[in-house]
Design a protein around this motif. Structure first.
Motif, PDB file in Angstrom:
ATOM      1  N   THR A   1      57.437  38.055  47.134  1.00 52.89           N
ATOM      2  CA  THR A   1      57.204  39.446  46.736  1.00 52.89           C
ATOM      3  C   THR A   1      57.550  40.637  46.141  1.00 52.89           C
ATOM      4  O   THR A   1      58.900  40.344  47.189  1.00 52.89           O
ATOM      5  CB  THR A   1      55.321  40.319  46.735  1.00 52.89           C
ATOM      6  OG1 THR A   1      55.574  40.644  48.004  1.00 52.89           O
ATOM      7  CG2 THR A   1      54.879  38.770  46.958  1.00 52.89           C
TER       8      THR A   1
ATOM      9  N   GLY B   1      57.058  40.474  36.099  1.00 55.59           N
ATOM     10  CA  GLY B   1      56.493  38.933  36.609  1.00 55.59           C
ATOM     11  C   GLY B   1      57.470  38.006  36.524  1.00 55.59           C
ATOM     12  O   GLY B   1      57.590  36.788  36.278  1.00 55.59           O
TER      13      GLY B   1
ATOM     14  N   GLN C   1      47.606  37.969  35.903  1.00 55.40           N
ATOM     15  CA  GLN C   1      47.143  38.613  36.952  1.00 55.40           C
ATOM     16  C   GLN C   1      47.001  37.479  38.082  1.00 55.40           C
ATOM     17  O   GLN C   1      46.179  36.063  37.354  1.00 55.40           O
ATOM     18  CB  GLN C   1      46.603  39.706  38.082  1.00 55.40           C
ATOM     19  CG  GLN C   1      46.761  40.663  37.445  1.00 55.40           C
ATOM     20  CD  GLN C   1      45.620  41.433  37.424  1.00 55.40           C
ATOM     21  OE1 GLN C   1      44.166  41.471  37.145  1.00 55.40           O
ATOM     22  NE2 GLN C   1      46.124  42.382  38.064  1.00 55.40           N
TER      23      GLN C   1
ATOM     24  N   ASN D   1      57.434  45.838  40.115  1.00 52.06           N
ATOM     25  CA  ASN D   1      57.693  45.887  39.245  1.00 52.06           C
ATOM     26  C   ASN D   1      58.013  44.537  37.478  1.00 52.06           C
ATOM     27  O   ASN D   1      57.582  45.016  37.357  1.00 52.06           O
ATOM     28  CB  ASN D   1      56.389  44.150  39.335  1.00 52.06           C
ATOM     29  CG  ASN D   1      56.027  43.287  38.602  1.00 52.06           C
ATOM     30  OD1 ASN D   1      57.106  42.135  38.263  1.00 52.06           O
ATOM     31  ND2 ASN D   1      55.130  42.606  38.437  1.00 52.06           N
TER      32      ASN D   1
ATOM     33  N   MET E   1      54.282  37.639  40.682  1.00 49.54           N
ATOM     34  CA  MET E   1      53.936  38.885  40.797  1.00 49.54           C
ATOM     35  C   MET E   1      53.050  39.071  39.103  1.00 49.54           C
ATOM     36  O   MET E   1      52.963  37.589  38.264  1.00 49.54           O
ATOM     37  CB  MET E   1      55.103  40.239  40.442  1.00 49.54           C
ATOM     38  CG  MET E   1      56.244  39.643  41.433  1.00 49.54           C
ATOM     39  SD  MET E   1      54.768  40.642  43.196  1.00 49.54           S
ATOM     40  CE  MET E   1      54.896  42.463  42.976  1.00 49.54           C
ATOM     41  N   ASP E   2      52.468  39.865  38.775  1.00 50.27           N
ATOM     42  CA  ASP E   2      51.759  40.297  37.600  1.00 50.27           C
ATOM     43  C   ASP E   2      52.610  40.275  36.770  1.00 50.27           C
ATOM     44  O   ASP E   2      54.001  40.803  36.168  1.00 50.27           O
ATOM     45  CB  ASP E   2      50.813  41.784  37.152  1.00 50.27           C
ATOM     46  CG  ASP E   2      50.025  41.837  38.405  1.00 50.27           C
ATOM     47  OD1 ASP E   2      49.736  40.428  39.487  1.00 50.27           O
ATOM     48  OD2 ASP E   2      49.393  43.078  38.341  1.00 50.27           O
ATOM     49  N   VAL E   3      52.615  39.625  35.408  1.00 48.30           N
ATOM     50  CA  VAL E   3      52.971  38.821  34.385  1.00 48.30           C
ATOM     51  C   VAL E   3      51.651  40.281  33.296  1.00 48.30           C
ATOM     52  O   VAL E   3      51.243  40.362  33.289  1.00 48.30           O
ATOM     53  CB  VAL E   3      52.886  38.293  32.877  1.00 48.30           C
ATOM     54  CG1 VAL E   3      53.743  37.862  32.213  1.00 48.30           C
ATOM     55  CG2 VAL E   3      53.697  36.401  34.068  1.00 48.30           C
TER      56      VAL E   3
ATOM     57  N   SER F   1      58.027  32.591  35.732  1.00 49.30           N
ATOM     58  CA  SER F   1      57.181  33.341  35.890  1.00 49.30           C
ATOM     59  C   SER F   1      57.478  33.357  37.853  1.00 49.30           C
ATOM     60  O   SER F   1      58.241  32.582  38.052  1.00 49.30           O
ATOM     61  CB  SER F   1      55.627  32.553  36.386  1.00 49.30           C
ATOM     62  OG  SER F   1      55.577  32.025  37.025  1.00 49.30           O
TER      63      SER F   1
END
Lengths: 353, 353, 353, 353
Positions: free
Chosen positions: B268, B276, B212, B272, B285-287, B282
């Motif tokens: 954003t 991400g 994150q 998702n 966003m969260d991977v 990347s």
């Protein structure tokens, strides 16, 4: 380092979908190999757009030209340059994209990373790049022709082949548009893709690949495990979201007493949940793995998105529509598998006194 | 090249489980970073055997000693050598293995590949190697401390956390033996592992990892895609059989119209499913990704096998029993994730004028 | 990538002169090689300080300990970790240097590049690092023991051996302190070094290295030419200012009609101005080259310099004085030559079908 | 790995002198750089044959075509493919070579190494390859345009410029055919080459290269020292036999008290025998070095040689004659210098927190 793959046998590539040409350099191919040019072109033809009604209708002849490293039909040990000219560069088709980020495409990330973006059809991110890999892989196949590599479409959406690969006849793979060696499943898959195509939508699927007649000993045990290199290779293909080999994610639900592959006296094993690899090294059993492809992002439907100024706008795919990329990715999976295996096969010549 | 990982930030390792020591060299760490030694040792302690009743009871203190590259608490830009001494080298425990190939272990493939085999507890194939990775990864974490990396046990056998990761509180991960932030699931997992342990068996599971507060732009687009490097890293961990990110294998069943991540005005995305990463880079966003572990091969049950002469024989695990490696692999997954992200973060400094 | 050397056979090192230890990892050594540990230690002893009255009197035992990759005396194919403990870390000797940049040392460049400097005796820049190379090179020598590698001191200051190497008896090299196989020249060199030592000064010199009984075909033709890798290796040694092979700088004054090496019927050549290499590839004739060493910068005389604030100050070397590093560099030149040749020898196994 | 040069900025090449084309891939060039195509073509023109009466009269236009990685005049961060078509492929000129090994050429070593030989004009060994390097180097120059790189012919045979480089006006280098900024020396050199040309012979020489306005901190201290990479690069050029930087081989005759470069208060040094590099890292002073070229092997005189059957025979050069390659190598030396410096400049962005 970013556009190269392989250690001893290394391919380095370039090219955008709407530039002058794509191509690459194959380095480390041993000297003295008779090159079967027809076989290479044949692999390219398997990958090219416009082969059937269920894939993109964009026409590209995809003819490879070798520029060096081959003399009188044989490799010389010199680096092999090749080029595939782009003959269908209708950049105008993409002018509406100039300023708009297509959802789930790489437009946004490229623009943010590089501060510049080649908006013509995806530029370097286009799956057209995989034609380069097919050329290199087709050459690699000739280096390890004792190994049989067969990939095929194992699912489209929720339609799966419900048979183990051992029950399939790989000579049937090329017999249908969807490259599924199980005719019954193939029919359903084609029907499904046709529905999707008519809806202007796209659909995902999986490819299974099997390498048979494997030599023992390919793979390097720590960071270059055979399955780790195969995984990296597969995850390099556009739209791939997952990789599993042998028992894969199912294996994570199992117990050791049922998962262990018991040896026969000749060193083969009774089961092969290991997928032909132990400790990162091939054990002579079939190597098999499965690759997950998401549905491609370009759909013929209206979608909300933003432009580079951050304004909300709408976008709809134009031009040729590719409802399911999985069938065309089959030769790509085989090509990368061949590259990985050939590289390890060469490397293995240096690992024992 | 076989015992190294990373491009700019590169770790090279050595060591067998029953040799004198394991260790490695971390190259490319920028100068001037204050090193938090306690944090590194803490990560090692999370990985070490004997932490709880559900993991192997083998005792190893796993103390890392840094030999170079750090002066007065700061990195100097020189290569960082480190060593972890092996204090529990009861090779005798393994004498019964000298000539016998353990099912689904790497004994057979090592012997065939190298013509020689270090039979003491797996030698170089031992998961003890992952202690080296944890050291390097703990240092990498300090380089990219703005990114939060959290891994956790997401399934054991058929017991899964039935919640999206967004509903979990990662501060609870270390609160139970199984490293599952969902207490209800954790209880069931521990119970399951206890049953398995009593049966002398082993069981698989999965780890989910979430990064994150990601910067935009990490990853190189063709053969060094962010997810391809993460996949390769995860597939390097002992017992791993699969890797998926974002929608993963589920995504292969979906349609583009439901899979595409629609943008918000700030760049954003509303969903998702991409995990991400778009085009290998990347997007901020969260991977997140998931890793499948098979059950480990050493079970406390009698199994048929062969010896190096090809005679059928039987084998039964001796010594300490590790019914489920998944909880101890959690810090390993985090460490490799940190190495991949830190490498790309450094590389990214060179990608724009 | 910065602390590694070699492609297939690769050594990665770490360590500062006044840290806990130096050491490294040797990767890619084939399995099944019987290791002669005594021969390795013998090479280290040739390099160590304090061997004779004409070199530095600093005492360091330089004992190498192997930590992995060797089992029951044979290489296993796993990476070989080794360590040499520093037993003579009198950092206090260097406290006067903390803030002062020694002329023609790397103090200034390290400080500017890294923003931090390990001032204890040169840190990573110390020639102590070459002990690591000697260990790796001594192992490499065992891999290619059919090739005879002999280096020797060919000049000190303006005292040169005035004979072609073919007239020298290499078994005499170790017979004198200066490692010159020509006794008459050796006497003059030693006398010269003694004068220099008494004056608190230092002096440069050259080393010639000859590899005999060479296989044909080592070297890769474009960017990994045999002589380019040898040159890079030699230029990595502290104090080296130049490299030439075959006819070298003299060849630049010659005409083609006198420089060309005419073939004999068996493929050998009548002269060998090529230095055993044509097009970057060994031709089976002796490979020979010459390496120039400047006088080392630490002198026992007062010199003007600056500190990190940019104030003018003075400095004078303290502790042990090394009037001429050339004799001790002889085993280092041999070690790096062995590493280069062994690497190409392994690589060559992959270059022909 | 064999046809690539550089770490972050890496060029990979292919092509034979008498194949379809030569070319390459430039990887790692940062995005957003405005490309000056005319400057690149200008560098190629400096290298091309047929520029003056003292070099080979073979005509090749050497036009570079960029295929990717540049969009609307700017680099995009994608790999840059380029190609230079061969327009003058008179393979017939070389038919007499099919079976004969030219003295001091690579014919023999290629044949023995690869078991196959492209006999058309040297194939991959041809100096035509250096055109690829000039393209890549010309691009690299634009990346580090704050550094001034000037190479020039410093000797031909025994005619030397007898001035320090500080007394030369580099703007005069292109003012004469021999690329010597000292007009008096240039006249003698040209006269000498004309004599040699008439005799059907060839002659060697040296090139000196100076990089001014250097940033401090370029170079990596152990195996990637700035001068070691420069040396490797120069030793990759056809016909090069030696490399020295700073005081070079002369430095080997000196004493420390005269060789040390005493600091000024601003960190510059009063002398610069170090050649602008200390401990492998640039110190901000001029970097300068000298490269020795042997006379090229192809002479218009009868020479004894052997064929592939080992029979004695005679050979005489045909076609165009190149009496002294040194003037045409000047832009090649500059190009490789630019590649090395640009690579380290990029790398340096990652070396400090």
């Amino acid at each position: 380092m970013f556009n190269s793959f392989g250690n001893i046998l290394r391919v380095t590539t370039y090219g955008e979908s709407h530039g002058v040409a794509i191509g690459g350099v194959i380095d480390g191919c041993p000297a003295g190999m008779q090159v079967d040019f027809k076989a290479i072109q044949n692999e390219l033809d398997r990958r090219k757009p416009g082969q059937s009604k269920i894939v993109t209708q964009r026409k590209e002849p995809d003819t490879v030209e070798f520029l060096s490293g081959i003399f009188e039909g044989k490799t010389t040990g010199a680096s092999i340059g090749f080029v595939i000219k782009n003959t269908n560069q209708k950049s105008k088709d993409y002018n509406h994209n100039t300023n708009v980020y297509r959802p789930s495409h790489a437009d946004y990330t490229y623009d943010k990373k590089y501060g510049i973006r080649d908006h013509r059809g995806g530029g370097r991110t286009s799956a057209r790049e995989t034609a380069n890999w097919v050329v290199a892989g087709a050459l690699a196949k000739q280096l390890i022709k004792h190994i049989n590599i067969n990939a095929f479409t194992s699912s489209v959406g929720d339609i799966f082949i419900n048979k183990p690969y051992q029950d399939l006849d790989f000579t049937k793979t090329e017999g249908n548009m969807v490259r599924c060696p199980d005719n019954a499943s193939a029919g359903k898959m084609i029907e499904k893709i046709n529905q999707i195509r008519k809806a202007g939508d796209t659909i995902g699927g999986t490819i299974t690949c099997v390498a048979q007649n494997m030599p023992i000993g390919l793979g390097e045990p720590i960071f270059n495990k055979l399955h780790a290199e195969l995984g990296k290779a597969m995850l390099s293909i556009n739209a791939v979201k997952g990789f599993e080999f042998g028992s894969g994610f199912c294996g994570a639900k199992m117990q050791g007493s049922e998962h262990n592959d018991i040896f026969n006296e000749d060193g083969t094993t009774q089961s092969n949940l290991s997928g032909g690899i132990q400790g990162g090294i091939s054990n002579g059993m079939d190597v098999y793995f499965r690759v997950a492809f998401k549905p491609v992002a370009t759909i013929m439907q209206n979608q909300q998105t933003i432009n580079s100024e951050g304004d909300l706008t709408e976008i709809m795919g134009k031009g040729r529509h590719d409802p399911c990329v999985v069938p065309r990715a089959v030769p790509v999976v085989e090509a990368l598998t061949a590259l990985v295996l050939a590289d390890f096969w060469l490397l293995n010549k240096t690992r024992k006194i």
